[in-house]
Design a protein around this motif. Structure first.
Motif, PDB file in Angstrom:
ATOM      1  N   GLU A 194       0.857  -1.193   0.000  1.00 33.12           N
ATOM      2  CA  GLU A 194       0.000   0.000   0.000  1.00 33.12           C
ATOM      3  C   GLU A 194       0.887   1.235   0.000  1.00 33.12           C
ATOM      4  O   GLU A 194       1.950   1.240   0.635  1.00 33.12           O
ATOM      5  CB  GLU A 194      -0.878   0.044   1.250  1.00 33.12           C
ATOM      6  CG  GLU A 194      -1.623  -1.216   1.526  1.00 33.12           C
ATOM      7  CD  GLU A 194      -2.201  -1.290   2.938  1.00 33.12           C
ATOM      8  OE1 GLU A 194      -3.223  -1.974   3.081  1.00 33.12           O
ATOM      9  OE2 GLU A 194      -1.620  -0.704   3.877  1.00 33.12           O
ATOM     10  N   LEU A 195       0.425   2.282  -0.662  1.00 30.67           N
ATOM     11  CA  LEU A 195       1.158   3.545  -0.671  1.00 30.67           C
ATOM     12  C   LEU A 195       0.204   4.708  -0.510  1.00 30.67           C
ATOM     13  O   LEU A 195      -0.870   4.744  -1.135  1.00 30.67           O
ATOM     14  CB  LEU A 195       1.911   3.755  -1.988  1.00 30.67           C
ATOM     15  CG  LEU A 195       3.057   2.855  -2.388  1.00 30.67           C
ATOM     16  CD1 LEU A 195       3.675   3.389  -3.681  1.00 30.67           C
ATOM     17  CD2 LEU A 195       4.099   2.757  -1.303  1.00 30.67           C
ATOM     18  N   LEU A 196       0.608   5.683   0.282  1.00 30.14           N
ATOM     19  CA  LEU A 196       0.009   7.012   0.302  1.00 30.14           C
ATOM     20  C   LEU A 196       1.090   7.969  -0.202  1.00 30.14           C
ATOM     21  O   LEU A 196       2.135   8.131   0.429  1.00 30.14           O
ATOM     22  CB  LEU A 196      -0.424   7.388   1.706  1.00 30.14           C
ATOM     23  CG  LEU A 196      -1.562   6.568   2.308  1.00 30.14           C
ATOM     24  CD1 LEU A 196      -1.732   6.927   3.785  1.00 30.14           C
ATOM     25  CD2 LEU A 196      -2.845   6.759   1.543  1.00 30.14           C
ATOM     26  N   CYS A 197       0.847   8.571  -1.358  1.00 34.40           N
ATOM     27  CA  CYS A 197       1.822   9.463  -1.988  1.00 34.40           C
ATOM     28  C   CYS A 197       1.243  10.880  -2.025  1.00 34.40           C
ATOM     29  O   CYS A 197       0.097  11.082  -2.424  1.00 34.40           O
ATOM     30  CB  CYS A 197       2.132   9.020  -3.413  1.00 34.40           C
ATOM     31  SG  CYS A 197       2.673   7.307  -3.563  1.00 34.40           S
ATOM     32  N   THR A 198       2.041  11.843  -1.625  1.00 34.89           N
ATOM     33  CA  THR A 198       1.608  13.238  -1.692  1.00 34.89           C
ATOM     34  C   THR A 198       1.983  13.823  -3.049  1.00 34.89           C
ATOM     35  O   THR A 198       3.132  13.743  -3.464  1.00 34.89           O
ATOM     36  CB  THR A 198       2.263  14.060  -0.578  1.00 34.89           C
ATOM     37  OG1 THR A 198       1.897  13.495   0.689  1.00 34.89           O
ATOM     38  CG2 THR A 198       1.798  15.506  -0.625  1.00 34.89           C
ATOM     39  N   ALA A 199       0.974  14.353  -3.734  1.00 31.83           N
ATOM     40  CA  ALA A 199       1.197  14.886  -5.071  1.00 31.83           C
ATOM     41  C   ALA A 199       1.974  16.206  -5.013  1.00 31.83           C
ATOM     42  O   ALA A 199       1.955  16.906  -3.999  1.00 31.83           O
ATOM     43  CB  ALA A 199      -0.135  15.110  -5.766  1.00 31.83           C
TER      44      ALA A 199
END
Length: 272
Positions: free
Chosen positions: A267-272
């Motif tokens: 899983e990844l949470l990436c900040t744009a």
């Protein structure tokens, strides 16, 4: 589910009933727990590869009255997703067909861009991540989650189940995808230009009599009747009688009183 417009990638599973049986089971709780702390009412959200829409509908409820765009390459499955949203009384979701590798959406359009079990089926997951980033507003969140087939474990062991795992990975790679996507997500995100990345993992576990009967049954059916089965035969990975034997191995595993199966996900949470 994901886009299949690239000539180098084919959606391995298709939309056979045995596949949708699995997809309809997915909820925000069991498939997007890592994302939930970042959701709040009023956010705009894009769900790429929405499939039959149960997970999409959960997310739409959490961000309502924020607008949700549910995108899938298969127009027919969008009809199922529309019905799901209507049955729940959701009026903040619109449905569009599209290609994860070439989104027909403006830059900086969404606060959250979500893709569940999509990147593993794409010929160029890094390009897809760049597209997800493009349509996400600066400071917004791109959230992706994918399974990892080589990391799946079960008990009791059997040669037939081992054969299933090897065969599935061969078929998926032959179709242009990467079945062990979960472990690769962070590397792909860095290659796509993300710098703020939170990586995690979670597991589906099927161990109750009801869960293992459901899981083994849908995989037995998928092995002989879905697009995956057709690809396995057409591309020379297995003969029909071999697939039938693998399906029986699934049913035998599911009937065992000590059966246990774990499906790991990256899983990844990436900040744009």
């Amino acid at each position: 589910m994901p886009s299949t417009s690239s000539p180098k990638a084919v959606y391995t599973h298709g939309h056979h009933e045995s596949v949708l049986r699995s997809h309809r089971w997915r909820t925000a709780e069991n498939s997007a727990g890592y994302l939930l702390p970042r959701l709040r009412p009023g956010l705009s959200l894009l769900d790429v590869g929405c499939g039959p829409g149960t997970l999409t509908a959960d997310l739409a409820r959490l961000v309502a009255p924020g607008p949700v765009t549910a995108l899938d390459a298969a127009g027919a499955v969008l009809d199922t997703a529309r019905a799901e949203a209507a049955a729940r009384g959701l009026d903040n979701v619109r449905f569009v067909t599209g290609d994860a590798l070439a989104l027909d959406l403006p830059d900086d359009s969404f606060d959250v861009v979500h893709a569940h079990q999509v990147l593993q089926h794409l010929a160029d997951p890094v390009a897809a991540l760049r597209e997800l980033r493009r349509v996400c507003r600066p400071g917004g969140t791109v959230a992706v989650r994918d399974g990892d087939y080589a990391g799946m474990h079960w008990y009791p062991t059997s040669s037939g189940m081992d054969h299933w795992q090897r065969l599935y990975r061969q078929v998926a790679r032959g179709a242009g995808g990467e079945p062990d996507a979960g472990r690769r997500l962070a590397a792909w995100a860095r290659a796509a230009g993300f710098r703020e990345i939170t990586a995690s993992a979670s597991v589906w576990c099927f161990a109750t009599p009801e869960d293992r009967a459901w899981w083994s049954g849908l995989w037995a059916d998928r092995t002989v009747a879905s697009d995956y089965a057709a690809l396995a035969v057409a591309n020379g990975h297995a003969a029909p009688e071999e697939l039938a034997a693998v399906a029986e191995s699934w049913r035998a595993w599911g009937a065992h009183p000590d059966a246990w199966f774990a499906v790991p996900h990256g899983e990844l949470l990436c900040t744009a």
